[in-house]
Design an enzyme around this catalytic site. Structure first.
Site, PDB file in Angstrom:
ATOM      1  N   GLU A   1       0.798  -1.398   0.087  1.00 25.66           N
ATOM      2  CA  GLU A   1      -0.027  -0.013   0.013  1.00 25.66           C
ATOM      3  C   GLU A   1       0.975   1.302  -0.041  1.00 25.66           C
ATOM      4  OE1 GLU A   1      -2.395  -0.585   3.237  1.00 25.66           O
ATOM      5  OE2 GLU A   1      -0.847  -0.161   4.886  1.00 25.66           O
ATOM      6  N   SER A   2       2.072   1.112   0.252  1.00 22.53           N
ATOM      7  CA  SER A   2       2.848   2.373   0.062  1.00 22.53           C
ATOM      8  C   SER A   2       3.296   2.747  -1.367  1.00 22.53           C
ATOM      9  CB  SER A   2       4.187   2.009   0.809  1.00 22.53           C
ATOM     10  OG  SER A   2       4.794   0.885   0.191  1.00 22.53           O
TER      11      SER A   2
END
Lengths: 288, 255
Positions: free
Chosen positions: B58-59
């Site tokens: 998700e980064s």
């Protein structure tokens, strides 16, 4: 046009009691040094904003700087809880902390809406969760074309947006690369922005995934090497993973926390002073 | 899948859980990975039977190929090894919300028989007994990935009759809530624990015990589950970890 200043001047001029402030960074490029300076200058009643509040927010909350937190995930990644945050929520220590809670997708949508100058953003999200019950700022709208129900969240307009980046040039343009998170949106969502950079360079060399913020949207640039420690700046430093584990027992005990903050933050005047006050093993392994 | 089973090798229940979770991913699967056990399992799959699994963090890291288990979802080893790194608004909008992800791997503090997940609070929301980290990316991962795999250690405190807060929607109360809300994904399909594997049964509208790990009795699992867990007709024993699975896993964890 971008103003260049010292960290203490930048915080003094831009961060005021009661402001809505984001110190953003998605694991990477977290502006720890700016948080420490806010604590040194004793700001109060801040509404703190962050997708992933971590140790620096634990410190700001534990030192009584914040009255509200807008967030989507609060923890010490890979190491455990934020005990100063938990004490504030569970026991109102050092005071009550109002919370407004979202999902990551919702927070990212809010930033993007604000950066776009829109009043709200939409996403396919939150449906069926209890977040809808506890967060008034999550509502639903119907698509005017298909009728689909979509979540709506208000723009996350900031008084102050603070980030780290790798470089600025002498004209005040800013460049960052690696994991860029919501750094661009944080600056574009803010009335006043502060960017801490590792280095001021004559000319940028383009990087894969590089993001450039032109100088006319950047408020203040501060040259602050290792300003993200114990987070990191790709190609300048590595993440101090040991620090995150080291923080756990300090955060757990409020007296120990206050003593640590006194010794390492309140009794130091600059980020260089803060870094020099730490045991060298915490710092040395992070040089890239 | 397991071809070189060696029975005299010992392993921990956590290792069995990681191996069982890794086996859920087939080669080429596009997988949204959270930190902790999901990251370990996804990287184990990539190191063993699924070399072309696509790991998305998700980064903003798409196609990350870390050579060690990253301690955080934003570790430098993820961005440097990724095919592409994009901003966080883009990863959630263009990639997750648009339906480009096959599998979402989620952890849970509490989960119920319908796969609803709590990672927000234990107790009352306004004055919680324990404040947990919160939602992160999970609500939309649970909504938009084609299927969701949940991993947690098995205990009656974790697998509960009623969760205290629905952070991420599974199958609601089993009455077709996902369909009524128009959620794109099929929702949680497996719960992988250190004792066994629960799979969602579309006809009985709840999770059933479908595998027990070697050395674990069905009664052990039932006793460690906070609701009256039903047992699938097809119940069988999980194949033991192979030596290649264990050596790959231990090369990551340093065990």
């Amino acid at each position: 046009m971008t103003k260049f200043s010292t960290l203490s001047e930048a915080i003094e001029a831009n961060v005021h009691d009661g402001d809505r402030v984001a110190l953003e960074g998605f694991t990477h490029l977290i502006p720890f040094a700016a948080g420490h300076e806010i604590i040194r200058q004793g700001r109060r009643n801040l509404t703190l904003v962050r997708m992933t509040p971590d140790i620096i927010y634990d410190q700001l909350i534990g030192m009584g700087c914040a009255s509200k937190l807008i967030f989507s995930w609060a923890g010490n990644p890979g190491a455990g809880s934020l005990h100063r945050f938990r004490d504030a929520v569970e026991r109102e220590i050092p005071g009550p902390l109002a919370i407004e809670e979202h999902s990551h997708a919702g927070m990212a949508t809010r930033y993007a809406a604000s950066a776009s100058g829109l009043p709200f953003g939409i996403l396919r999200g939150y449906a069926g969760t209890d977040l809808v019950e506890v967060t008034d700022n999550v509502r639903f709208v119907s698509c005017p074309f298909t009728g689909e129900s979509l979540a709506a969240v208000p723009a996350l307009d900031l008084d102050v947006g603070i980030i780290c980046a790798q470089q600025a040039d002498r004209q005040g343009n800013v460049m960052l690369w690696g994991i860029t998170g919501v750094q661009k949106e944080t600056v574009l969502s803010a009335k006043r922005s502060i960017v801490l950079v590792e280095e001021i360079v004559e000319h940028f060399v383009p990087h894969v995934n590089g993001v450039v913020l032109p100088n006319w949207v950047v408020g203040t640039v501060v040259e602050c090497p290792s300003g993200s420690f114990p987070s990191y700046a790709q190609d300048y430093s590595e993440r101090a993973n040991d620090f995150y584990a080291y923080w756990e027992p300090i955060s757990r005990d409020r007296d120990r926390f206050l003593a640590w903050m006194g010794e390492h933050v309140l009794m130091t005047e600059t980020n260089a002073g803060f870094l020099a006050s730490l045991d060298s093993h915490l710092v040395e392994s992070t040089r890239a | 899948m397991p071809s070189d089973v060696v029975q005299d090798v010992t392993w921990t229940s956590d290792e069995m859980m990681a191996v069982a979770a890794a086996r859920e991913l087939s080669d080429g699967t596009v997988c949204f990975v959270g930190i902790g056990l999901p990251s370990t399992a996804a990287n184990l799959a990539r190191a063993t039977h699924a070399p072309h699994v696509v790991l998305i963090y998700e980064s903003g890291c798409i196609g990350a190929k870390p050579d060690r288990i990253p301690p955080s979802i934003g570790d430098g080893v993820l961005s440097v090894s990724a095919d592409a790194v994009v901003g966080v608004p883009e990863i959630f909008a263009y990639w997750l919300q648009a339906g480009r992800i096959d599998v979402g791997f989620l952890g849970a503090a509490q989960v119920d028989r319908w796969g609803n997940i709590n990672t927000t609070v234990v107790g009352n929301y306004q004055s919680p007994a324990v404040r947990l980290p919160g939602a992160g990316g999970a609500p939309e991962i649970a909504a938009s990935c084609d299927r969701v795999i949940i991993t947690l250690r098995h205990s009656a405190r974790g697998l509960v009759e009623k969760i205290d807060f629905i952070t991420s929607l599974g199958h609601g109360d089993g009455s077709g809530v996902r369909e009524r809300l128009g959620l794109p994904g099929r929702g949680p399909q497996a719960i992988i624990t250190d004792l066994g594997v629960l799979r969602y049964d579309d006809s009985q509208h709840q999770f059933l015990l479908s595998e027990v790990h070697p050395g674990v009795g069905v009664d052990d699992v039932l006793a460690a589950t906070g609701w009256p867990l039903l047992v699938a007709d097809s119940l069988h024993e999980t194949p033991a970890p192979t030596t290649s699975e264990l050596s790959a896993l231990r090369s990551f964890t340093g065990a």
